[in-house]
Structure formats: C-alpha cells, structure tokens
Scaffold this motif. Structure first.
Motif, short mmCIF file in Angstrom:
data_model
loop_
_atom_site.label_atom_id
_atom_site.label_comp_id
_atom_site.label_asym_id
_atom_site.label_seq_id
_atom_site.Cartn_x
_atom_site.Cartn_y
_atom_site.Cartn_z
N ALA A 4 37.88 50.55 50.30
CA ALA A 4 37.74 50.40 48.85
C ALA A 4 39.05 49.86 48.30
O ALA A 4 40.12 50.41 48.59
N GLY A 5 38.95 48.80 47.51
CA GLY A 5 40.21 48.27 47.01
C GLY A 5 40.10 47.22 45.94
O GLY A 5 39.02 46.73 45.60
N ASP A 6 41.27 46.90 45.44
CA ASP A 6 41.49 45.82 44.49
C ASP A 6 41.89 44.62 45.34
O ASP A 6 42.98 44.59 45.90
N LEU A 7 40.99 43.66 45.42
CA LEU A 7 41.25 42.49 46.27
C LEU A 7 42.05 41.40 45.56
O LEU A 7 42.56 40.49 46.20
N ASN A 8 42.14 41.48 44.24
CA ASN A 8 42.85 40.46 43.46
C ASN A 8 42.33 39.06 43.74
O ASN A 8 43.08 38.08 43.66
N GLU A 9 41.05 38.95 44.08
CA GLU A 9 40.42 37.65 44.26
C GLU A 9 38.92 37.81 44.10
O GLU A 9 38.39 38.92 44.16
N LEU A 10 38.25 36.68 43.92
CA LEU A 10 36.80 36.67 43.74
C LEU A 10 36.08 36.71 45.09
O LEU A 10 36.67 36.41 46.13
N PRO A 11 34.78 37.06 45.08
CA PRO A 11 34.04 37.19 46.33
C PRO A 11 33.97 35.94 47.22
O PRO A 11 33.71 36.06 48.41
N ASP A 12 34.23 34.76 46.68
CA ASP A 12 34.16 33.56 47.52
C ASP A 12 35.51 33.18 48.15
O ASP A 12 35.61 32.20 48.86
N ALA A 13 36.54 34.00 47.92
CA ALA A 13 37.87 33.70 48.47
C ALA A 13 38.01 34.27 49.89
O ALA A 13 37.20 35.08 50.35
N ALA A 14 39.06 33.86 50.59
CA ALA A 14 39.21 34.09 52.04
C ALA A 14 39.28 35.57 52.44
O ALA A 14 38.60 35.98 53.40
N ALA A 15 40.10 36.39 51.79
CA ALA A 15 40.23 37.79 52.20
C ALA A 15 38.92 38.53 51.98
O ALA A 15 38.48 39.31 52.83
N TRP A 16 38.28 38.29 50.84
CA TRP A 16 36.98 38.92 50.54
C TRP A 16 35.95 38.51 51.59
O TRP A 16 35.21 39.33 52.12
#
Length: 191
Positions: free
Chosen positions: A118-130
């Motif tokens: 669970a976390g704050d990804l600081n990016e949108l779902p289409d970005a690399a880490a997500w």
C-alpha cells in the motif's frame, strides 16, 4: 477519520507517528520507518509475526526513502503488509518499486504470507513503477486520491482480492483535516 475506517491493518505515509497517534486511533504500531514516515499499524488482537523497516537505494539529490513491512495475522489470514512512498523522480520510483517487490516477496516467502503493498506512488496508473507493481499484483482501490488524480493504491498478491469499500463513515471535514490524500480502503478476502 482513522477510527471511522475501522481497519485491522493501516499503512500510512508521511506521518510522524507517536504514542499520541496510537491513543487517538486505537491502533498499535507494528513497524515505523521514522526516516520516511511510512508505517504499518494494527488494531489490538492482530498478531504481528515480524516487523522491519528498510532503507531503499539512495539517489543523490533526492529524499531518502524506505519501506515498513509487517507480517500480520488476523482471522486466519496472514499477509506481509508493506507501506511505501515513492519519489517524484520517475527513475527512482521504478528502481524503488523493483526493490520493494524483492523485499516484500522475500519476507512473505519466509512467513508463508501473501504480499499486500500500500502506498503513495506519486504517479498515475499508466506510468512505469505502477505498471511494474500491477504486472505482479492485483490492484485495489478506485477513484482520485490526490488533486483529482489516482496516485495511491493497494496491491495484493496471489490468492487475495481487495474489494474497494470507499471511506467507510468518515465525513468530508474529517477527511480534509486528516490528509491532502484520500485514503484507499479495501476489504481483503481469499479467492
């Protein structure tokens, strides 16, 4: 607001946690990484089998990041819950996502637990880490979580499903006072 969520396990980011927070919420800290403010808390009665915090690889010029991981058991369900907060820099986010997966899967494997991140990804779902996390785990949660965008999520390992359940009784004033992010809340159930 935390009491209204009635969570068994709570993963938080960016919060200085102390005894006052525990008293106010009725939750006990299982693991807290003071450096980055990530923590895993549990309601009384949830068994904590293992807890650790780990610093993630440091990138010069960026904030130090870490994860809090706790293996917990309640009502016959054992999970390796990990709380994290990724950086604003895309390359660091992806490197940390890869590192987080390795660590959480290692801990989960040692305790025969299912990973829950669970976390704050600081990016949108289409970005690399997500995309990296979503390629390995099922996503839980829905809707905008910060400034009209979805940048926070719950990811569950094989054998678990995260059923989104919104904000469970918390009022708008409580939500606004608690954080600039909307909480991602889910019931976990074996599948």
């Amino acid at each position: 607001m935390v009491r209204a969520l009635a969570a068994d396990v709570l993963c938080v980011q960016e919060r200085g946690l102390g005894s006052a927070f525990s008293r106010l919420t009725g939750l006990d800290p299982a693991c807290h990484a003071r450096l980055s403010g990530v923590a895993v808390l549990v309601r009384p009665g949830v068994r904590v089998l293992h807890a650790e915090h780990r610093r993630l690889r440091w990138f010069p010029g960026l904030e130090r990041r870490s994860i809090a991981v706790a293996v917990v058991e309640a009502e016959g369900l054992r999970v390796a819950a990990a709380s994290f907060h990724l950086d604003l820099h895309a390359g660091a986010r992806l490197a940390h996502a890869v590192e987080i997966v390795r660590r959480v899967e290692s801990v989960a494997g040692r305790f025969d637990a299912v990973p829950v991140l669970a976390g704050d990804l600081n990016e949108l779902p289409d970005a690399a880490a997500w995309r990296h996390l979503a390629s390995r785990y099922a996503e839980g949660g829905e809707g905008a979580t910060f400034a009209g965008k979805r940048i926070d999520a719950i990811f569950t390992g094989p054998g678990l499903e995260a059923l989104a359940r919104g904000v469970a009784g918390a009022g708008e004033d409580d939500l606004a006072a608690a954080s600039d992010h909307r909480p991602v809340v889910a019931d976990l159930r074996p599948v």
